[in-house]
Design a protein around this motif. Structure first.
Motif: not given
Length: 320
Positions: A52, A56, A60, A195, A282
């Protein structure tokens, strides 16, 4: 002063390889450094959270580097034409060449490549940059090209974008590029804010900021597309006509905008439909467990409690 094969002998034949701008390379190196730094610490993350985190962070960083890099690329619009045309002024020499036009937010690149490259005892391979961003003087760059004795096809194409040209494309592209660049810088700022919100963590507001990031990237495309509202001058070279279409940077920004929209909508929807799954992605489930963890049972020794109480509270000690 005399001519030699149609070339002025005292003018240096300078060329600008504009495929990669130095600022583009710096931005890419900075983001690659951030990505490599993350890859060094990724082994310390346990379990499924490692996947994960990798997904991410890399997505990003990809969004951020694209938003910045396309500010300096020169392929928002591109076009090529093959023609048989004169090579230099005051010369009857004809050459077979491929002529390319690459339009960016900050200027235009004109490419001239021989077909084959070696003709009339010369290597024909030019890539000249003419800037029009604020603070740059396009007409001066064009005048310097005249002084250097650049090939006629390059000067002909560059003249179409000068401020003195009746085509009026200079003002259209300059203003459109300025507003598109401003929108992209706003999108970069909202990307940074998103972010920050994800790291606090305030997930739903981070999703909202991703939607704002996607909106400003789309606004930049709309700003640049306004140049299509007015008719374009024909760029006729020999028997061919040079037509431009949207290039790689334009479609890449569109893809990034759609990606931000999809990611933002997904995060907001998961916040309202399945918050546990969103927190798992997350890596926040442990924090939630600690937040809602019940206090364990505590055993109190009445002897020590009695010593700490004042004489006015004997009834409470007896009740314990």
């Amino acid at each position: 002063m005399t001519l030699f094969d149609g070339v002025y002998p005292f003018y240096p034949q300078q060329r600008k390889a504009a495929g990669f701008d130095i600022r583009t390379i710096i931005v890419i190196v900075v983001f690659l450094t951030l990505a490599c730094s993350f890859l060094l610490i990724i082994p310390g993350i346990r379990g499924r959270a490692r996947l994960y985190w990798t997904l991410r962070v890399l997505l990003s960083l990809f969004v951020g580097v694209v938003i910045v890099v396309v500010q300096f690329t020169g392929d928002w619009e591109t076009g090529w034409v093959q023609a048989n045309t004169s090579y230099k002024s005051f010369s009857r020499a004809q050459v077979d060449v491929d002529i390319g036009l690459h339009i960016g937010l900050a200027g235009v690149n004109v490419t001239l490549r021989g077909n084959p490259v070696h003709q009339i005892n010369e290597t024909i391979n030019y890539n000249e940059h003419f800037p029009w961003n604020f603070g740059a003087d396009y007409d001066r760059s064009y005048s310097e090209g005249l002084e250097k004795g650049l090939p006629s096809p390059i000067l002909y194409v560059a003249e179409k974008f000068s401020s003195q040209s009746p085509c009026a494309m200079h003002r259209q592209y300059r203003i459109a590029g300025h507003y598109a660049s401003a929108m992209l810088w706003v999108a970069f700022c909202t990307w940074i804010i998103s972010n920050i919100l994800f790291s606090m963590p305030v997930l739903v507001y981070g999703g909202y900021m991703l939607l704002v990031t996607g909106a400003f990237t789309i606004f930049s495309l709309l700003s640049f597309s306004t140049v299509r509202n007015s008719p374009m001058c024909l760029i006729q070279i020999g028997t061919g006509t040079l037509h431009v279409v949207y290039g790689g940077s334009f479609w890449l920004v569109l893809a990034i905008g759609l990606l931000c929209f999809v990611a933002g909508i997904t995060i907001v929807a998961m916040h309202h439909l399945n918050l546990d799954l969103l927190k798992a992605f997350f890596d926040l489930r442990e924090d939630k467990a600690e937040e809602y963890q019940e206090m364990p049972e505590v055993f109190i020794n009445p002897h020590f409690v009695g010593k700490g109480l004042s004489p006015s509270q004997p009834s409470e000690i007896n009740s314990i």
